[in-house]
Design a protein around this motif. Sequence first.
Motif, mmCIF file in Angstrom:
data_model
loop_
_atom_site.group_PDB
_atom_site.id
_atom_site.type_symbol
_atom_site.label_atom_id
_atom_site.label_comp_id
_atom_site.label_asym_id
_atom_site.label_seq_id
_atom_site.Cartn_x
_atom_site.Cartn_y
_atom_site.Cartn_z
ATOM 1 N N THR A 31 42.368 2.045 50.066
ATOM 2 C CA THR A 31 42.487 3.077 51.102
ATOM 3 C C THR A 31 41.682 4.320 50.724
ATOM 4 N N VAL A 32 41.651 4.645 49.444
ATOM 5 C CA VAL A 32 40.820 5.773 48.994
ATOM 6 C C VAL A 32 39.355 5.485 49.306
ATOM 7 N N VAL A 33 38.893 4.284 48.967
ATOM 8 C CA VAL A 33 37.493 3.910 49.229
ATOM 9 C C VAL A 33 37.216 3.966 50.730
ATOM 10 N N LEU A 34 38.094 3.395 51.539
ATOM 11 C CA LEU A 34 37.937 3.422 52.993
ATOM 12 C C LEU A 34 37.887 4.852 53.507
ATOM 13 N N SER A 35 38.758 5.708 52.993
ATOM 14 C CA SER A 35 38.828 7.099 53.440
ATOM 15 C C SER A 35 37.557 7.861 53.119
ATOM 16 N N VAL A 36 37.007 7.627 51.924
ATOM 17 C CA VAL A 36 35.746 8.270 51.546
ATOM 18 C C VAL A 36 34.645 7.855 52.520
ATOM 19 N N GLY B 187 53.945 -4.356 43.139
ATOM 20 C CA GLY B 187 53.428 -3.105 42.584
ATOM 21 C C GLY B 187 51.920 -3.146 42.438
ATOM 22 N N THR B 188 51.406 -4.278 42.000
ATOM 23 C CA THR B 188 49.966 -4.462 41.870
ATOM 24 C C THR B 188 49.293 -4.353 43.242
ATOM 25 N N GLY B 189 49.922 -4.956 44.248
ATOM 26 C CA GLY B 189 49.392 -4.863 45.607
ATOM 27 C C GLY B 189 49.384 -3.434 46.122
ATOM 28 N N LEU B 190 50.429 -2.681 45.810
ATOM 29 C CA LEU B 190 50.499 -1.283 46.255
ATOM 30 C C LEU B 190 49.389 -0.453 45.619
ATOM 31 N N VAL B 191 49.161 -0.659 44.332
ATOM 32 C CA VAL B 191 48.078 0.074 43.653
ATOM 33 C C VAL B 191 46.728 -0.331 44.242
ATOM 34 N N ALA B 192 46.522 -1.631 44.435
ATOM 35 C CA ALA B 192 45.256 -2.105 45.012
ATOM 36 C C ALA B 192 45.077 -1.566 46.428
ATOM 37 N N GLY B 193 46.162 -1.548 47.207
ATOM 38 C CA GLY B 193 46.099 -1.007 48.569
ATOM 39 C C GLY B 193 45.755 0.471 48.577
ATOM 40 N N THR C 38 48.466 1.535 51.845
ATOM 41 C CA THR C 38 49.131 1.255 50.576
ATOM 42 C C THR C 38 50.324 0.328 50.758
ATOM 43 N N LEU C 39 51.250 0.723 51.618
ATOM 44 C CA LEU C 39 52.498 -0.029 51.758
ATOM 45 C C LEU C 39 52.327 -1.300 52.589
ATOM 46 N N ALA C 40 51.811 -1.137 53.812
ATOM 47 C CA ALA C 40 51.712 -2.307 54.706
ATOM 48 C C ALA C 40 50.636 -3.279 54.230
ATOM 49 N N TRP C 41 49.424 -2.787 54.039
ATOM 50 C CA TRP C 41 48.330 -3.694 53.686
ATOM 51 C C TRP C 41 48.367 -4.097 52.219
ATOM 52 N N GLY C 42 48.589 -3.156 51.312
ATOM 53 C CA GLY C 42 48.654 -3.499 49.886
ATOM 54 C C GLY C 42 49.863 -4.370 49.565
ATOM 55 N N GLY C 43 51.028 -3.952 50.043
ATOM 56 C CA GLY C 43 52.232 -4.745 49.823
ATOM 57 C C GLY C 43 52.175 -6.080 50.536
ATOM 58 N N GLY C 44 51.678 -6.060 51.761
ATOM 59 C CA GLY C 44 51.547 -7.305 52.531
ATOM 60 C C GLY C 44 50.596 -8.287 51.874
ATOM 61 N N LEU D 29 40.381 -4.327 47.963
ATOM 62 C CA LEU D 29 41.775 -4.744 47.812
ATOM 63 C C LEU D 29 41.870 -6.008 46.955
ATOM 64 N N GLY D 30 41.097 -7.027 47.306
ATOM 65 C CA GLY D 30 41.132 -8.283 46.565
ATOM 66 C C GLY D 30 40.646 -8.136 45.139
ATOM 67 N N ALA D 31 39.547 -7.428 44.942
ATOM 68 C CA ALA D 31 38.983 -7.274 43.600
ATOM 69 C C ALA D 31 39.922 -6.484 42.691
ATOM 70 N N VAL D 32 40.469 -5.392 43.190
ATOM 71 C CA VAL D 32 41.379 -4.581 42.370
ATOM 72 C C VAL D 32 42.669 -5.357 42.097
ATOM 73 N N PHE D 33 43.189 -6.037 43.099
ATOM 74 C CA PHE D 33 44.391 -6.840 42.901
ATOM 75 C C PHE D 33 44.165 -7.865 41.788
#
Length: 154
Positions: free
Chosen positions: A15-20, A5-11, A60-66, A130-134
């Motif tokens: 992704t929001v930052v990347l999208s911006v 769950g933490t990985g999904l939130v971080a992902g 979110t799912l693939a990269w955050g969960g992975g 991803l790493g910092a938020v995780f």
Amino acid sequence: MQKIGTGLVAGFIATVVLSVMMIAKNMMGIMPELDVIGMLSTMMGSSAMTAWLGHFMIGTLAWGGGFALLYGLIPGGSALAKGIAFGIAAWLGMMVTVMPMAGAGLFGMGFGIMAPMMTLVLHVIFGSVLGAVFHMLAAPSGDDMVFTSDHLAN
């Protein structure tokens, strides 16, 4: 399960930052031919909105969960270093699979040398976030040592 769950939130946040940054790149007219959402839309045979949804699901799912699942196996002495390594691995995967499937050639060289360089920078930033938020979400209370060796492997 909490780690996933933490990985999904971080992902999602990464992704929001990347999208911006992708939107800002497009608004500034930098490499307009490198339109990831347009490429995804074409590959999926769907609208840009569906491509954005796919983009967020991947991040979110693939990269955050992975990232959460593989955290203990990823090289690096800190969450930040692990995130950057993971972002670079994601970039490499994109360069040898997605870019050729989208018709941009291996490493996106159909767009020139700037394409792999720009996407690498974006993926390093994605991985850093991803790493910092995780780490911030998974670390025990009071542990804000994102840049040093951590104990999140368990």
